[in-house]
Write an enzyme that holds these catalytic residues in place. Structure first.
Site, PDB file in Angstrom:
ATOM      1  N   LYS A  59       0.845  -1.198   0.000  1.00 48.07           N
ATOM      2  CA  LYS A  59       0.000   0.000   0.000  1.00 48.07           C
ATOM      3  C   LYS A  59       0.878   1.244   0.000  1.00 48.07           C
ATOM      4  CE  LYS A  59      -3.725   0.223   2.592  1.00 48.07           C
ATOM      5  NZ  LYS A  59      -4.465   0.141   3.883  1.00 48.07           N
TER       6      LYS A  59
HETATM    7  C1  E4P Z   1      -7.513   0.489   4.631  1.00 47.46           C
HETATM    8  O1  E4P Z   1      -6.780  -0.300   5.244  1.00 47.46           O
HETATM    9  C2  E4P Z   1      -7.662   1.874   5.108  1.00 47.46           C
HETATM   10  O2  E4P Z   1      -6.442   2.331   5.570  1.00 47.46           O
HETATM   11  C3  E4P Z   1      -8.735   1.932   6.174  1.00 47.46           C
HETATM   12  O3  E4P Z   1      -9.915   1.367   5.650  1.00 47.46           O
HETATM   13  C4  E4P Z   1      -8.990   3.342   6.680  1.00 47.46           C
HETATM   14  O4  E4P Z   1     -10.112   3.335   7.531  1.00 47.46           O
HETATM   15  P1  E4P Z   1     -10.476   4.558   8.507  1.00 47.46           P
HETATM   16  O5  E4P Z   1     -10.761   5.771   7.681  1.00 47.46           O
HETATM   17  O6  E4P Z   1     -11.687   4.093   9.262  1.00 47.46           O
HETATM   18  O7  E4P Z   1      -9.275   4.762   9.394  1.00 47.46           O
END
Ligand code: E4P
Length: 218
Positions: free
Chosen positions: A85
């Site tokens: 990522k």
């Molecule tokens: C995926 O892993 C994203 O980083 C995650 O869904 C972010 O979610 P949040 O906005 O609830 O922190």
């Protein structure tokens, strides 16, 4: 639409993957911090629980392309099913195109506009991750962004997968499925909410009552 689990906590992954509905796992620096583990520590254990892709992010402090590429290679070497990522910045795009050319699967994260999604595809990302909940949080429509990206990917016959992140409710998941998303990554709490319905519980109770009444009559 596939469902990934959005957590780095093995105690959340273990029981939920037994349901047979989870196709992958996503982590990020915040989720790893909450789990009190490093990506290196959890990857093998997650891979033993879930058969699909595992998404691991470069460190939040990695903001230049060279560091992202170095960390991306190291993350990719952790497991054959891992995807790296990388945040959707200019430096992140440069790192994405480099790693993608090397055959490493990249997921662009922190995507908040259709234009960013278009660039992500051009850079060779395998997954493009718009953040629904965080857009809703600032009074914009996360779902509208997903609809637009899904339509754009359909028209462009994009090879990238639309992976919806920052999911906060079962309604988000259903709406994203209707919008044409390929994957939604959901927190454990949202997945549990998706399973439950009070009428299902009430229905089981009524069946149990009728069943025991009938067996008492015999
Ligand atoms: C995926 O892993 C994203 O980083 C995650 O869904 C972010 O979610 P949040 O906005 O609830 O922190």
């Amino acid at each position: 639409m596939q469902l990934f689990l959005d957590t780095a906590k093995l105690e959340e992954i273990r029981p939920l993957c037994e349901l047979g509905v989870i196709s992958g796992v996503t982590t990020n620096p915040s989720l790893l911090a909450k789990a009190g583990r490093s990506l290196e520590e959890v990857v093998a254990e997650i891979a033993g629980l879930v058969e699909g892709p595992i998404l691991g992010e470069v460190k939040a402090a990695a903001v230049d392309r060279t560091t992202m590429v170095e960390q991306g290679r190291a993350i990719a070497a952790l497991h054959p099913r891992i995807a790296v990522k990388i945040p959707l910045t200019a430096q992140g795009l440069a790192a994405t195109s480099r790693l993608s050319r090397e055959g490493i699967a990249v997921a662009n994260t922190l995507v908040f506009s259709p234009a960013q999604a278009l660039l992500s595809v051009q850079a060779g990302a395998k997954y493009v991750a718009p953040f629904v909940g965080r857009l809703d949080d600032i009074g914009e429509s996360g779902l509208e962004l997903v609809r637009t990206i899904a339509e754009m990917f359909r028209i462009q016959k994009s090879p990238a997968k639309l992976l919806v992140a920052s999911v906060r409710s079962p309604l988000h998941v259903v709406d994203c499925a209707l919008a044409g998303a390929d994957i939604a990554t959901v927190p454990a709490g949202v997945l549990k909410q998706m399973v439950q319905h009070p009428l299902t519980d009430a229905g089981i109770l009524r069946f149990q009552k009728d069943e025991s009444a009938a067996s008492g009559e015999k």
